[in-house]
Design an enzyme around this catalytic site. Sequence first.
Site, PDB file in Angstrom:
ATOM      1  CG  ASP A   1       2.420  -0.640   4.277  1.00  0.00           C
ATOM      2  OD1 ASP A   1       2.382  -1.028   3.096  1.00  0.00           O
ATOM      3  OD2 ASP A   1       3.476  -0.449   4.889  1.00  0.00           O
TER       4      ASP A   1
ATOM      5  CG  ASN B   1      12.456   4.566  10.728  1.00  0.00           C
ATOM      6  OD1 ASN B   1      12.202   3.549  10.081  1.00  0.00           O
ATOM      7  ND2 ASN B   1      11.546   5.480  11.016  1.00  0.00           N
TER       8      ASN B   1
ATOM      9  CG  HIS C   1       9.632   1.884   8.587  1.00  0.00           C
ATOM     10  ND1 HIS C   1       9.641   3.226   8.257  1.00  0.00           N
ATOM     11  CD2 HIS C   1       9.622   1.229   7.387  1.00  0.00           C
ATOM     12  CE1 HIS C   1       9.639   3.361   6.955  1.00  0.00           C
ATOM     13  NE2 HIS C   1       9.631   2.164   6.402  1.00  0.00           N
TER      14      HIS C   1
ATOM     15  CD  GLU D   1       7.620   5.259  10.721  1.00  0.00           C
ATOM     16  OE1 GLU D   1       8.783   4.813  10.782  1.00  0.00           O
ATOM     17  OE2 GLU D   1       7.210   5.950   9.775  1.00  0.00           O
TER      18      GLU D   1
HETATM   19  C1  F6R Z   1       6.053  -0.919   2.069  1.00  0.00           C
HETATM   20  C2  F6R Z   1       6.473  -0.861   3.452  1.00  0.00           C
HETATM   21  C3  F6R Z   1       7.709  -0.157   3.916  1.00  0.00           C
HETATM   22  C4  F6R Z   1       8.903  -0.331   2.986  1.00  0.00           C
HETATM   23  C5  F6R Z   1      10.129   0.388   3.543  1.00  0.00           C
HETATM   24  C6  F6R Z   1      11.318   0.309   2.604  1.00  0.00           C
HETATM   25  O1  F6R Z   1       4.859  -1.646   1.940  1.00  0.00           O
HETATM   26  O2  F6R Z   1       5.763  -1.365   4.247  1.00  0.00           O
HETATM   27  O3  F6R Z   1       8.039  -0.635   5.187  1.00  0.00           O
HETATM   28  O4  F6R Z   1       9.169  -1.696   2.829  1.00  0.00           O
HETATM   29  O5  F6R Z   1       9.825   1.723   3.773  1.00  0.00           O
HETATM   30  O6  F6R Z   1      11.018   1.045   1.460  1.00  0.00           O
HETATM   31  P1  F6R Z   1      11.930   0.998   0.147  1.00  0.00           P
HETATM   32  O7  F6R Z   1      11.832  -0.375  -0.378  1.00  0.00           O
HETATM   33  O8  F6R Z   1      11.319   2.009  -0.762  1.00  0.00           O
HETATM   34  O9  F6R Z   1      13.314   1.354   0.596  1.00  0.00           O
END
Ligand code: F6R
Length: 242
Positions: free
Chosen positions: A67, A136, A138, A143
């Site tokens: 992303d 959540n 995701h 989301e």
């Molecule tokens: C990052 C991504 C997000 C993260 C998720 C967890 O490329 O796609 O889905 O993997 O938000 O984030 P952290 O690792 O910061 O807890």
Amino acid sequence: MKVYCEKDYDQASRRAANIIAAQVLLKPECVLGLATGSTPVGAYKELIAKCEKGEIDFSKVRSVNLDEYKGLSPENDQSYRYFMNTNLFDHINIDKNNTNVPNGLEPDADKACADYDKIIESMGGVDLQLLGLGHNGHIAFNEPAEEFSKGTNCVNLTQMTIDANARFFESKDEVPKQAYTMGIASIMQAKKILIVACGEDKAEIVKKAFTGPITPQVPASVLQLHPDVTLVGDAAAMKYMV
Ligand code: F6R
């Protein structure tokens, strides 16, 4: 699903890095799906160390990232391209021309998403997709929703995600409100998936995603249907899984 419960973040990172390194050793020209966020930083450090020691060669590896924030340039230090360069690509012998991140500067969302789907397709699919897990549920920036997304799409980030990401910005107002993200169906097409979750704050969502009902309200729950998933966590995140 293979589950590894490691003592702490460092051990979990080592485990994740070993799985990625094995993929590169087995298929030097593999396509790696990569993630940003706090979770993979430790694994990326391990991979850098392995590369410096000459244990892995990234020269033929190709990559696609999950992303990118809409509106941020690659030079913006909060963009995911910048993150990948500074946390991994600048320190290993990968050819940056073979690394891909959605184009955050493309204002036309339909075009940005279609272009990225074409790139993924042209690479012949992802061999190993690395994922983190949002609070959540995701994965990438998919989301909780009414249905699972398909290809790359432009999403409005939830307040929870904006709040979680605000720690990286000067103020909450600077956090972009939209992002381009690989879709759930694209993620599910990866041959292998490696999802890493660390910290007590991830324990509830790990349990929900991997032992609860499969629902787009918990996007990661779809991974229960993937034939080759490895979940790596530290003891805190995995406390309901052992
Ligand atoms: C990052 C991504 C997000 C993260 C998720 C967890 O490329 O796609 O889905 O993997 O938000 O984030 P952290 O690792 O910061 O807890």
